[in-house]
Scaffold this active site. Structure first.
Site, PDB file in Angstrom:
ATOM      1  N   LYS A 180      96.955  87.269 -24.813  1.00 27.38           N
ATOM      2  CA  LYS A 180      98.286  86.701 -24.593  1.00 27.38           C
ATOM      3  C   LYS A 180      98.345  85.378 -25.349  1.00 27.38           C
ATOM      4  O   LYS A 180      97.781  84.381 -24.927  1.00 27.38           O
ATOM      5  CB  LYS A 180      98.457  86.503 -23.073  1.00 27.38           C
ATOM      6  N   GLU A 256      88.736  76.226 -21.152  1.00 22.77           N
ATOM      7  CA  GLU A 256      88.693  75.117 -22.108  1.00 22.77           C
ATOM      8  C   GLU A 256      90.020  74.396 -21.966  1.00 22.77           C
ATOM      9  O   GLU A 256      91.068  74.938 -22.343  1.00 22.77           O
ATOM     10  CB  GLU A 256      88.462  75.639 -23.527  1.00 22.77           C
ATOM     11  N   CYS A 290      92.668  69.526 -29.129  1.00 20.80           N
ATOM     12  CA  CYS A 290      92.125  69.093 -27.838  1.00 20.80           C
ATOM     13  C   CYS A 290      91.011  68.063 -28.012  1.00 20.80           C
ATOM     14  O   CYS A 290      90.751  67.271 -27.122  1.00 20.80           O
ATOM     15  CB  CYS A 290      91.609  70.301 -27.064  1.00 20.80           C
ATOM     16  N   GLU A 389      96.758  62.806 -21.129  1.00 21.27           N
ATOM     17  CA  GLU A 389      96.722  63.475 -22.431  1.00 21.27           C
ATOM     18  C   GLU A 389      98.130  63.505 -23.033  1.00 21.27           C
ATOM     19  O   GLU A 389      99.071  63.956 -22.374  1.00 21.27           O
ATOM     20  CB  GLU A 389      96.203  64.914 -22.272  1.00 21.27           C
TER      21      GLU A 389
END
Ligand code: NDP
Length: 485
Positions: A180, A256, A290, A389
């Site tokens: 997906k 992750e 990331c 973040e």
């Protein structure tokens, strides 16, 4: 200008066939650099996921299991070869979909995607298991079996690279897959399905279902009782939702997740090397990686010289059309993300920070989600802009005086994905690398990856490790057989 001839409409790929959604629903895919519609995407949900999982289950016990290991490995290798054969087209699609510069898709995203298949098809041959003898009473030996049907859920920032990072070891370990991709980046995932078919992957081994947001294909995949494991890369908040939902059928999970990674620069480091790499760790891929080092800490004696060079170099970065050669920073992924990132820049000012570079849309770029690379100073550790973040071309720079002080600041976060440390003092390098709470610490470099090494985050940046043998730990079941002698 892109030259791809491929239709940019995307369907699901289930049991070896491209199909629309059962209810015919679609959503638009937007080019972030022009805000134009690239094509439509079939919007899948529980019914399409169910079809895909059933096809994957059939293939697991059927053709994929029956194929001998050498043939399986050859197919996986061929997927990598075909990615390289279609390299230019795939790079164009990736840049159209994400807004990232074409040179970046060409030099990193696509070659590394091919390498994932080449690497894991080689690596699987090196995997051995242990045998344990109990005197003359019994002999134990371990064998590896596939986990079963595995769901792969991916983000939009490195679409093909991250999908293949999961898909290659999942297939090499003998699993079948339902993947997906992110709603914002369906293009190369769709091409990957074509490539897998052309490489000779039997029907049902790889299935692709597109979805749109939290209540569609992604959620249905996690909830499906016949999916054995989920490997998820994405936001920490989404990870928490998935964990709660996966608990109902007790799925194996690999995570992750997000990061707020520190880049710690001691005064004895080579400043030119620091600057060269910090430009990348701050702004490559529009800061949408990331692993980007978005919290920069500089030892006070080097602070002024660092800032002077860092700001000057940042001013040289050309922001704009991803298909122009001189472009270094492309467009952010979407309007929503653009608002989120610029919202943090406004917040930085409210929190008392100074925008020393960037902070706004570049002059002359009226359309597309373009933002100047942004450097912020004057914020302290309590500020949200330093803690949360942002996932864009935005960094904060904070001076420090001692090793103890910087470690205390660096570790004051729920995240723990990666860090960079810059120093020529050998003992300090080892000391600081050991103390930083992160899954990956680079010393005098950034994003230097050997796929045999463990990759993953500590704290709320992830669960588990992938890479080399660690990927196979996740994508296989280790079974002990005990024979009484
Ligand atoms: P999201 O968490 O928003 O989405 C990731 C994927 O999860 C998408 O495919 C999304 O589908 C799907 N999804 C959303 N809600 C659900 C749900 N309830 N159940 C199942 N699936 C769901 O992340 P982003 O795409 O915004 O990616 C950016 C994030 O990814 C950043 O936090 C970044 O740090 C992290 N990341 C981490 C990496 C690492 O290695 N640690 C590497 C790269 C990125 P849809 O698109 O349809 O909403």
């Amino acid at each position: 200008m892109p030259t791809t001839a491929r239709t940019l409409d995307c369907h699901h790929f289930i049991d070896g066939k491209f199909i629309p959604s059962l209810n015919g629903k679609t959503f638009d895919n937007i080019n972030p650099a022009t805000e134009e519609v690239l094509g439509t995407v079939s919007e899948g949900g529980a019914p399409e996921i169910d079809l895909a999982v059933k096809a994957a289950r059939r293939a697991l016990y059927g053709p994929w299991k029956k194929m001998n290991a050498n043939d399986r490995i050859a197919v996986i290798r061929r997927i990598g070869d075909l990615i390289l054969q279609r390299k230019e087209e795939l790079a164009e699609l990736e840049s159209l979909d994400t807004g990232k510069p074409l040179w970046l898709s060409n030099s990193i995203d696509i070659p590394r995607s091919a390498y994932n298949f080449h690497f894991f098809s080689d690596y699987i041959r090196t995997i051995t298991t242990e045998a344990t003898q109990m005197d003359d009473v019994a002999l134990n030996y371990a064998i590896r079996k596939p986990v079963g049907v595995v769901g792969l859920i991916n983000p939009w920032n490195l679409p093909l690279l991250l999908l293949t990072w999961k898909l290659a070891p999942a297939l090499a370990a003998g699993n079948t897959v339902v993947m997906k991709p992110a709603e914002l980046t369906p293009l190369t995932a769709t091409s990957l399905a074509e490539i897998c078919r052309d490489a000779g992957l039997p029907d049902g081994v790889l299935n692709l279902v597109h979805g749109f947001g939290p209540d569609s294909a992604g959620a249905a995949l996690v909830e499906h009782p016949d999916v054995n494991a989920i490997s998820f890369t994405g936001e920490t908040t989404t990870g928490k939702i998935i964990m709660a939902s996966a608990a109902k059928s007790l799925k194996r999970l690999s995570y992750e997740l997000g990061g707020k990674n520190p880049n710690v620069i001691f005064a004895d480091a080579n400043l030119d090397e620091v600057i060269e790499t910090t430009m990348k760790s701050s702004f490559i891929n529009q800061g949408e990686v990331c692993l980007c080092g978005s919290r920069i800490y500089v030892e006070r004696p080097a602070y002024e010289a660092f800032m002077e060079k860092f700001v000057a170099k940042t001013k040289e970065l050309v922001v704009g059309d991803p298909f122009k050669e001189k472009t270094k920073v492309g467009a952010l992924i979407s309007q929503e993300h653009y608002e989120r990132v610029t919202g943090y820049i406004k917040l930085a000012v409210e929190e008392g920070g100074t925008i020393v570079n960037g902070g706004k849309r570049p002059d002359g770029l009226e359309r597309g989600y373009f933002l100047e690379p942004t450097i912020i100073t004057g914020l302290s550790r309590e500020c949200r802009v330093v803690k949360e973040e942002i996932f864009g071309p935005v960094v904060t720079v904070i001076p420090f005086d001692t090793e103890e002080e910087v470690l205390d600041q660096v570790n004051d976060t729920h995240y723990g994905l990666s860090a960079s440390v810059w120093t020529n003092d050998l003992r300090r390098a080892h000391r600081v690398a050991a103390e930083i709470e992160a899954g990956i610490v680079w010393v005098n470099t950034w994003f230097l990856r050997d796929l045999r090494t463990p990759f993953g985050g500590m704290k709320q940046s992830g669960i588990g490790r992938e890479g080399g043998v660690h990927s196979f730990e996740f994508y296989s079941e280790l079974k002990n057989v005990c024979i009484k002698l």
